[in-house]
Design a protein around this motif. Sequence first.
Motif, PDB file in Angstrom:
ATOM      1  N   LEU A 241       0.830  -1.210   0.000  1.00  0.00           N
ATOM      2  CA  LEU A 241       0.000   0.000   0.000  1.00  0.00           C
ATOM      3  C   LEU A 241       0.862   1.257   0.000  1.00  0.00           C
ATOM      4  O   LEU A 241       0.548   2.242  -0.680  1.00  0.00           O
ATOM      5  N   TRP A 275      -1.470  -1.723  -5.481  1.00  0.00           N
ATOM      6  CA  TRP A 275      -2.705  -1.434  -4.740  1.00  0.00           C
ATOM      7  C   TRP A 275      -3.501  -2.718  -4.502  1.00  0.00           C
ATOM      8  O   TRP A 275      -3.975  -2.972  -3.393  1.00  0.00           O
ATOM      9  N   GLY A 278      -1.625  -4.866  -2.014  1.00  0.00           N
ATOM     10  CA  GLY A 278      -1.682  -4.253  -0.697  1.00  0.00           C
ATOM     11  C   GLY A 278      -3.016  -4.445  -0.004  1.00  0.00           C
ATOM     12  O   GLY A 278      -3.069  -4.833   1.176  1.00  0.00           O
ATOM     13  N   VAL A 279      -4.100  -4.194  -0.713  1.00  0.00           N
ATOM     14  CA  VAL A 279      -5.427  -4.349  -0.112  1.00  0.00           C
ATOM     15  C   VAL A 279      -5.710  -5.809   0.211  1.00  0.00           C
ATOM     16  O   VAL A 279      -6.211  -6.140   1.297  1.00  0.00           O
ATOM     17  N   THR A 282      -3.496  -6.925   3.212  1.00  0.00           N
ATOM     18  CA  THR A 282      -3.847  -6.187   4.431  1.00  0.00           C
ATOM     19  C   THR A 282      -5.153  -6.712   5.014  1.00  0.00           C
ATOM     20  O   THR A 282      -5.279  -6.894   6.235  1.00  0.00           O
TER      21      THR A 282
END
Length: 305
Positions: A241, A275, A278-279, A282
């Motif tokens: 992220l 992105w 990362g999402v 996470t």
Amino acid sequence: MESQHSSTTTARAARAPLVFVLAAAVCAAALGWTYWAFVQTTTGQFADESAWQEAGVAAPDTQLPFLRFLDTLPTISVVIAAAAILFVAVRRHRYGAAAIAVAVIVASNLTTQLLKNVVFDRPDRGVATLDFNSLPSGHTTLAASAAAAVFIIMTPRWRPFAAAVGGAYSVLAGVATYINLWHRPADVVAALLVVGIWTLIGGLIIMRTGNRWNDWQGFGTGWASSRGWLGLCWALGPGSLVLSAVLYFSVQAIGPAPVPGTATLPLFFWWGLAWIVGVGFTLSAAAGWLFADQARRTSARAVVP
């Protein structure tokens, strides 16, 4: 008898519903922001479209293998989820958990279809792009919801491993739809957030009703129960992220190409890829930590005389 009843009641109360509700609300807010920022605004549409256009230039040789994976994705996802759900229903007699897992899959995919085809629209902001809304991604939702169903019906011992593998599977599915030019990055991220919402809702119900098998025995040194799986997710998720934010604002500082997909360096493509990774990781890390923390607090309360 009275002591045992009091212990059980306290154990269930330790699974704080507010934490799950707040986490689901954060996912919902992130979903709303993703739609607003990358569908409703000109800057967001341009970035999302540029990433999609650059994917065809930056990774042309990977499209065929990923396309084959996408062709088999629905079958793979259904088989994985069905096998796990049947196992806990038939072998472990956890019929309620199996029903909740099925509900998470159904609710996630229905939500995605309703949002994409009924609720959300894609206004014309002057960006040369497809004229219909494609957010959230249906393929990503199917893959991520299957992984989520497996995760929530696992015992605490297996959840760290399930979080990492499920996150990787979801990210791989999302990246495949992105590289094969089926979806923009925001479509994939939105799908992951939809599944995140229903995972938390289903997980809350499972944690509140599965006292018998949601028994915390601590992180172990074994390969399945190691906290290292969650550490891996935490490293990949927030780290990616941060990288995606750096790439995005670097492009904006340099100045994006006048036409989507014509930049010399495909920085928007790498932003979108980071992105998604990362999402995905996470969410996996956060879910793994939350479920472990609630199970641990429950067990700690349960042993209090």
